[in-house]
Design a protein around this motif. Structure first.
Motif, short mmCIF file in Angstrom:
data_model
loop_
_atom_site.label_atom_id
_atom_site.label_comp_id
_atom_site.label_asym_id
_atom_site.label_seq_id
_atom_site.Cartn_x
_atom_site.Cartn_y
_atom_site.Cartn_z
N UNK A 120 0.80 -1.22 0.00
CA UNK A 120 0.00 0.00 0.00
C UNK A 120 0.84 1.27 0.00
N UNK A 121 2.14 1.14 0.07
CA UNK A 121 3.01 2.31 0.20
C UNK A 121 2.84 3.31 -0.95
N UNK A 122 2.74 2.84 -2.17
CA UNK A 122 2.59 3.74 -3.32
C UNK A 122 1.25 4.48 -3.27
N UNK A 123 0.19 3.79 -2.86
CA UNK A 123 -1.13 4.42 -2.83
C UNK A 123 -1.29 5.45 -1.72
N UNK A 124 -0.58 5.24 -0.61
CA UNK A 124 -0.70 6.21 0.50
C UNK A 124 0.25 7.38 0.31
N UNK A 125 1.23 7.22 -0.56
CA UNK A 125 2.16 8.30 -0.84
C UNK A 125 3.29 8.40 0.18
N UNK A 126 4.10 9.42 0.00
CA UNK A 126 5.26 9.63 0.87
C UNK A 126 4.99 10.77 1.84
N UNK A 127 5.72 10.76 2.92
CA UNK A 127 5.59 11.81 3.93
C UNK A 127 6.08 13.14 3.37
N UNK A 128 5.34 14.20 3.66
CA UNK A 128 5.77 15.56 3.32
C UNK A 128 6.82 15.97 4.35
N UNK A 129 7.48 17.10 4.14
CA UNK A 129 8.59 17.50 5.00
C UNK A 129 8.19 17.68 6.46
N UNK A 130 7.02 18.26 6.74
CA UNK A 130 6.59 18.45 8.13
C UNK A 130 6.41 17.10 8.82
#
Length: 106
Positions: free
Chosen positions: A57-67
């Motif tokens: 599911x990592x691709x679908x939930x996306x990556x963490x933003x800088x904050x």
């Protein structure tokens, strides 16, 4: 409504129904999921809603933003798929999402 499965550090699994538009953290708190403290109430200010997103599911939930990445610096046992569940917005295509809650310190 999308279903989300939470797996705790001991391997116990619970699947709950999430509401589209809410967050994974809000869903966990509403359903009494252990391991999601959410002390800041979802303001991305405490890292007590830290989860590991299942690889599938990592691709679908996306990556963490800088904050969010800055807050993850305060989390215990951060891994490549670590996210703050308050920053994962539930969408219909997340039906079946699996996240794991880390072993808590203390």
């Amino acid at each position: 409504m999308p279903n989300i499965t939470f797996i705790d550090a001991q391997g116990e699994s619970r699947t709950v129904e999430g509401e589209t538009g809410s967050t994974v953290m809000e869903t966990a708190v509403r359903n009494g999921v252990p391991g999601i403290e959410a002390e800041c109430g979802g303001a991305c200010a405490c890292a007590t809603c830290h989860v590991y997103v299942d690889e599938a599911w990592a691709a679908k939930t996306g990556h963490a933003e800088s904050m969010e990445e800055d807050m993850l610096d305060f989390a215990f046992d951060v891994r490549p798929t670590s996210r703050l569940s308050c920053q994962i917005r539930i969408k219909d295509d997340l039906d079946g999402l699996v996240v794991r809650t880390p072993l808590r310190q203390g």
